[in-house]
Design a protein around this motif. Structure first.
Motif, PDB file in Angstrom:
ATOM      1  N   LEU A 211      -8.230  -9.324   0.667  1.00 25.11           N
ATOM      2  CA  LEU A 211      -8.289  -8.080   0.385  1.00 25.11           C
ATOM      3  C   LEU A 211      -6.990  -7.051   0.630  1.00 25.11           C
ATOM      4  N   LEU A 212      -5.894  -6.186  -0.431  1.00 21.05           N
ATOM      5  CA  LEU A 212      -4.764  -6.000  -0.076  1.00 21.05           C
ATOM      6  C   LEU A 212      -4.454  -4.450   0.100  1.00 21.05           C
ATOM      7  N   SER A 213      -4.510  -3.610   1.563  1.00 24.94           N
ATOM      8  CA  SER A 213      -5.273  -2.353   1.908  1.00 24.94           C
ATOM      9  C   SER A 213      -3.678  -2.111   2.155  1.00 24.94           C
ATOM     10  N   PRO A 214      -3.154  -0.169   2.194  1.00 19.07           N
ATOM     11  CA  PRO A 214      -2.817  -0.408   2.901  1.00 19.07           C
ATOM     12  C   PRO A 214      -1.699   0.544   4.211  1.00 19.07           C
ATOM     13  N   GLY A 215      -3.280  -0.229   5.006  1.00 16.63           N
ATOM     14  CA  GLY A 215      -3.351   0.137   5.971  1.00 16.63           C
ATOM     15  C   GLY A 215      -4.238   1.097   6.657  1.00 16.63           C
ATOM     16  N   VAL A 216      -4.248   1.425   8.302  1.00 19.95           N
ATOM     17  CA  VAL A 216      -4.732   2.038   8.968  1.00 19.95           C
ATOM     18  C   VAL A 216      -4.802   3.697   8.965  1.00 19.95           C
ATOM     19  N   PHE A 217      -3.305   4.304   7.787  1.00 20.69           N
ATOM     20  CA  PHE A 217      -3.760   5.368   7.522  1.00 20.69           C
ATOM     21  C   PHE A 217      -3.739   5.720   6.012  1.00 20.69           C
ATOM     22  N   ASN A 218      -4.636   4.321   5.432  1.00 19.79           N
ATOM     23  CA  ASN A 218      -5.042   5.152   4.019  1.00 19.79           C
ATOM     24  C   ASN A 218      -6.729   5.608   4.682  1.00 19.79           C
ATOM     25  N   SER A 219      -7.641   6.725   3.723  1.00 16.41           N
ATOM     26  CA  SER A 219      -8.212   7.454   3.330  1.00 16.41           C
ATOM     27  C   SER A 219      -8.943   6.930   3.449  1.00 16.41           C
ATOM     28  N   ALA A 220      -9.689   5.421   3.146  1.00 15.62           N
ATOM     29  CA  ALA A 220     -10.500   4.695   2.778  1.00 15.62           C
ATOM     30  C   ALA A 220     -10.382   3.206   3.694  1.00 15.62           C
ATOM     31  N   PHE A 226     -15.049  -3.239   5.934  1.00 15.75           N
ATOM     32  CA  PHE A 226     -15.828  -3.718   5.532  1.00 15.75           C
ATOM     33  C   PHE A 226     -16.036  -4.234   3.942  1.00 15.75           C
ATOM     34  N   LEU A 227     -15.345  -4.398   2.475  1.00 15.21           N
ATOM     35  CA  LEU A 227     -15.690  -5.455   2.068  1.00 15.21           C
ATOM     36  C   LEU A 227     -14.669  -6.492   2.566  1.00 15.21           C
ATOM     37  N   ALA A 228     -13.708  -6.548   3.532  1.00 14.30           N
ATOM     38  CA  ALA A 228     -13.476  -8.110   3.448  1.00 14.30           C
ATOM     39  C   ALA A 228     -13.943  -8.828   4.403  1.00 14.30           C
ATOM     40  N   ARG A 229     -14.307  -8.070   5.157  1.00 11.01           N
ATOM     41  CA  ARG A 229     -16.293  -8.591   6.155  1.00 11.01           C
ATOM     42  C   ARG A 229     -16.957  -9.327   5.250  1.00 11.01           C
ATOM     43  N   GLU A 230     -17.734  -8.031   4.170  1.00 15.01           N
ATOM     44  CA  GLU A 230     -19.078  -8.614   3.132  1.00 15.01           C
ATOM     45  C   GLU A 230     -18.266  -9.779   3.082  1.00 15.01           C
ATOM     46  N   MET A 231     -17.439  -9.933   2.352  1.00 15.53           N
ATOM     47  CA  MET A 231     -17.089 -11.422   1.282  1.00 15.53           C
ATOM     48  C   MET A 231     -16.630 -12.387   2.229  1.00 15.53           C
ATOM     49  N   GLY A 232     -16.223 -11.431   3.825  1.00 12.58           N
ATOM     50  CA  GLY A 232     -15.579 -12.991   4.466  1.00 12.58           C
ATOM     51  C   GLY A 232     -14.015 -13.632   4.138  1.00 12.58           C
ATOM     52  N   GLY A 256       1.157 -21.109   9.951  1.00  9.45           N
ATOM     53  CA  GLY A 256       2.729 -21.402   8.412  1.00  9.45           C
ATOM     54  C   GLY A 256       1.578 -20.589   7.244  1.00  9.45           C
ATOM     55  N   PRO A 257       2.514 -20.817   5.991  1.00  8.69           N
ATOM     56  CA  PRO A 257       1.670 -20.028   5.168  1.00  8.69           C
ATOM     57  C   PRO A 257       1.064 -20.899   4.199  1.00  8.69           C
ATOM     58  N   ALA A 258       0.063 -19.926   3.612  1.00  5.80           N
ATOM     59  CA  ALA A 258      -1.336 -20.556   2.860  1.00  5.80           C
ATOM     60  C   ALA A 258      -0.858 -19.547   1.563  1.00  5.80           C
ATOM     61  N   PRO A 259      -1.628 -20.359   0.057  1.00  6.41           N
ATOM     62  CA  PRO A 259      -1.446 -20.231  -1.150  1.00  6.41           C
ATOM     63  C   PRO A 259      -2.403 -18.725  -0.830  1.00  6.41           C
ATOM     64  N   VAL A 260      -2.473 -18.298  -1.547  1.00  5.81           N
ATOM     65  CA  VAL A 260      -3.353 -16.758  -2.022  1.00  5.81           C
ATOM     66  C   VAL A 260      -3.454 -16.326  -3.947  1.00  5.81           C
ATOM     67  N   HIS A 261      -4.617 -16.801  -4.291  1.00  3.34           N
ATOM     68  CA  HIS A 261      -4.764 -17.213  -5.468  1.00  3.34           C
ATOM     69  C   HIS A 261      -5.930 -15.397  -5.986  1.00  3.34           C
ATOM     70  N   VAL A 262      -6.547 -14.687  -5.592  1.00  2.00           N
ATOM     71  CA  VAL A 262      -6.645 -13.449  -6.104  1.00  2.00           C
ATOM     72  C   VAL A 262      -6.240 -12.646  -4.807  1.00  2.00           C
ATOM     73  N   ILE A 263      -6.652 -11.339  -5.437  1.00  2.00           N
ATOM     74  CA  ILE A 263      -5.722 -10.336  -4.690  1.00  2.00           C
ATOM     75  C   ILE A 263      -6.870  -9.279  -5.358  1.00  2.00           C
ATOM     76  N   TYR A 264      -7.713  -8.609  -3.946  1.00  2.00           N
ATOM     77  CA  TYR A 264      -8.479  -7.407  -4.406  1.00  2.00           C
ATOM     78  C   TYR A 264      -7.090  -6.456  -3.651  1.00  2.00           C
ATOM     79  N   ARG A 265      -6.646  -5.114  -4.764  1.00  2.00           N
ATOM     80  CA  ARG A 265      -6.174  -4.488  -4.532  1.00  2.00           C
ATOM     81  C   ARG A 265      -6.311  -3.379  -3.952  1.00  2.00           C
ATOM     82  N   ARG A 266      -5.899  -2.619  -2.982  1.00  2.00           N
ATOM     83  CA  ARG A 266      -6.239  -1.041  -2.208  1.00  2.00           C
ATOM     84  C   ARG A 266      -5.155   0.021  -2.299  1.00  2.00           C
ATOM     85  N   ILE A 267      -4.231  -0.366  -3.292  1.00  5.70           N
ATOM     86  CA  ILE A 267      -2.882   0.135  -3.453  1.00  5.70           C
ATOM     87  C   ILE A 267      -2.982   0.520  -4.856  1.00  5.70           C
TER      88      ILE A 267
END
Length: 463
Positions: A211-220, A226-232, A256-267
Motif C-alpha cells: 500500500l503506497l501512502s503519501p505519508g503521515v501528513f496525509n488527511s487519511a 488500517f488497510l495495510a494492517r487489515e490486508m497484512g 535487500g530489494p524485494a519485488p512488488v507486483h501490485v500497489i494499492y496507491r493512495r497518491i
C-alpha cells in the motif's frame, strides 16, 4: 427508521424497542465512551483549514442506520452495474474510443479533462479492470428512491470508519445488536487482498502487494495504516520503492530489494511519478508509469480513472450504462445540468436560486454552493464564477435528502444522511454490506462531508 409514511418500518422494530428501553441518559453515557475510544485508538482524519492542519476524530453518532434486505439488494445490484460500466468506459476511452465515434458522449469532455492521462492510451490492464476500489455516493429522496450523487473512482476513502464504527458498536452497544442478523463488515481486508492478487500481472502466482501512502501528513493516513494492517501487507512511501532498468518495481527492505507486483496507491496521479507527471513530486516513484506500461506492476486504482468520477461525465452515466451493458440504470442519477453546454448553462443561470452548484473537479464538499440556503450576495458570487468558467461547473436540483435519528445536544433529532458503499473488483465485484453512512450534523445542513463538519454512523444491513 420510521419508514416513508404509513406504518413504521418492520425491519427496524427491534432496534426501536431497544433504543426506547435504553433511554437518552444511557445513550449519552455510551456515546461519550465511544468518543473517548476513538481518541484513544487514534481513529482520526486531518482537517486542512486556513493554512493550518488539525487532527480530529470523525464525529460518530451511536444510533445506527438500518437497511432492509430488499433495500440492500437494490443498492448492491446498482453499484455492481455501475462499476462494470465504469470499467468498460475506461477501457474504451484508453483504447478504441467507440463511445465518442458513436456520439454517446462528447470526446472533448474526456480528452480535454485534466484527469485524462494520454500515458495510459493503449495500455492493457489485467482483466480490463481500472477501478478495483470504488465508492459510490448514494442519497435517498422524499419518495424513498436511491439516487447516485457522485462516483469515486480515484482513491475513495472512508472504509476504515465503516469497520471501526462496527467495532465500536459491538463494544459499546452489544445489547442493541443482540438477536439482530446484521451482515458482517470485518472481512473487508481479506476481500481486498484477494482482489489485489486477482489483478496481479500475468504469470505472477504469488504476488507481493503493498500500500503506497503519501505519508503521515496525509488527511487519511489513519486509513492507510488500517488497510495495510487489515490486508497484512507493507505500508510504503515513495522513497521505499524503486524501478530497475527492466521496468520492474522493487521495495527496499532490511534484507535487500524485494519485488512488488501490485500497489494499492493512495497518491493522486499528479504525484505518482515525477518522470511522467509533476517533476517536483517527492511522494511518488520515478519510472512507475514505465512499469505500468510494461505490465510488470498493477496499480489499484489505475492511472487516469479520475475521468470516470468527473462530475460532468457523471451526467452521462445512465447513457454509458445503456451503451456498454444494454441495461437501464438500476440506480438513477440526480438530474444534472452541465454548465459547459449552452442548454445547461442557460438553465443554471435562469434557476440558480433553486439549484446546488458544484465545481466538477473538487472533492470533499469544497466549492459547493447550496443556493436555496445561500444569501443573495453568495448566489451572485456563484453566478460570476460560473460565467467566468462554465465548463468547471454543474448544477443539480436540491434533493431533500432522507433523514435519520441522530443524538445531538438537545436530544434525538433528524439529520440528513447519505451512503457510500464500497465495491471491490477483481475476478468479480463484491460490495461491502452497508458502507459509510455520513450524517450532516449541523441542523438543516445538506453537506455530509467530514471536511465540512459531517459525522458518521454504523450502517446495518439486515438478513
Amino acid at each position: 427508521m420510521l419508514g416513508n409514511g404509513g406504518a413504521p418500518a418492520r425491519h427496524t422494530e427491534g432496534l426501536r424497542r431497544q433504543l426506547s428501553e435504553l433511554g437518552i441518559a444511557e445513550l449519552r453515557r455510551r456515546a461519550a465512551m465511544a468518543e473517548r475510544e476513538l481518541y484513544n485508538l487514534g481513529i482520526t482524519f486531518t482537517l486542512y483549514s486556513n493554512g493550518s492542519t488539525i487532527d480530529r476524530i470523525l464525529p460518530f453518532d451511536v444510533i445506527p442506520r438500518v437497511l432492509s434486505k430488499d433495500d440492500w439488494d437494490i443498492i448492491n445490484r446498482g453499484v455492481r452495474q455501475r462499476v462494470a460500466a465504469i470499467n468498460l468506459f475506461l477501457h474504451d476511452i484508453y483504447h478504441e474510443q467507440k463511445i465518442f465515434k458513436n456520439g454517446i458522449i462528447p470526446a472533448g469532455l474526456v480528452l480535454g479533462n485534466s484527469n485524462y492521462r494520454p500515458e495510459m492510451q493503449g495500455v492493457d490492464l489485467p482483466r480490463g479492470t481500472y477501478v478495483q476500489i470504488c465508492g459510490i455516493d448514494i442519497v435517498r429522496d422524499e419518495a424513498g428512491n436511491f439516487l447516485v450523487l457522485e462516483d469515486n473512482a480515484r482513491t475513495p476513502s472512508g472504509v476504515s470508519y465503516v469497520v471501526e464504527n462496527r467495532h465500536l458498536m459491538l463494544r459499546a452497544f452489544p445489547d442493541l445488536m443482540a438477536g439482530m442478523r446484521v451482515r458482517p463488515v470485518s472481512n473487508y481486508g481479506v476481500r481486498l487482498l484477494d482482489a489485489m492478487a486477482e489483478v496481479a500481472p500475468a504469470g505472477v502466482s504469488d504476488p507481493q502487494v503493498a500500500l503506497l501512502s503519501p505519508g503521515v501528513f496525509n488527511s487519511a493516513y489513519f486509513e492507510h495504516v488500517f488497510l495495510a494492517r487489515e490486508m497484512g501487507v507493507p505500508l510504503v512511501s515513495g522513497e521505499d520503492l524503486f524501478v530497475d532498468d527492466d521496468d520492474r518495481v522493487f521495495m527496499r527492505t532490511t534484507v535487500g530489494p524485494a519485488p512488488v507486483h501490485v500497489i494499492y496507491r493512495r497518491i493522486n496521479d499528479d504525484f505518482l511519478d515525477p518522470e511522467a507527471f509533476r517533476k517536483d513530486s517527492m511522494l511518488g516513484v520515478p519510472g512507475l508509469v514505465r512499469a505500468v506500461r510494461r505490465g510488470t506492476v498493477t496499480l489499484a486504482n489505475a492511472i487516469g480513472t479520475g475521468v470516470a468520477d468527473d462530475k460532468a461525465v457523471y451526467a452521462y452515466m445512465p447513457r454509458i450504462i445503456r451503451y456498454y451493458l444494454d441495461e437501464d440504470a438500476i440506480l438513477q442519477n440526480v438530474p444534472t445540468h452541465i454548465c459547459g453546454e449552452k442548454e445547461g448553462l442557460d438553465h443554471t443561470l435562469a434557476h440558480m436560486a433553486d439549484l446546488v452548484v458544484k465545481p466538477v473537479g473538487e472533492a470533499g464538499g469544497y466549492g459547493v454552493v447550496v443556493c436555496p440556503h445561500s444569501t443573495a450576495a453568495e448566489i451572485e458570487a456563484c453566478r460570476k464564477q460560473v460565467l467566468a468558467d462554465p465548463a468547471n461547473y454543474i448544477s443539480q436540483p436540491m434533493i431533500n435528502l432522507s433523514v435519520s435519528p441522530t443524538l445531538v445536544g438537545s436530544g434525538i433529532e433528524p439529520r440528513h444522511v447519505d451512503l457510500r458503499p464500497f465495491a471491490i473488483t477483481g475476478d468479480s465485484t463484491w460490495v461491502l454490506p452497508g458502507g459509510l453512512t455520513r450524517v450532516a450534523l449541523p441542523k438543516g445542513s445538506l453537506i455530509v462531508n467530514s471536511s465540512q463538519g459531517g459525522g458518521s454512523k454504523d450502517t446495518w444491513v439486515l438478513d
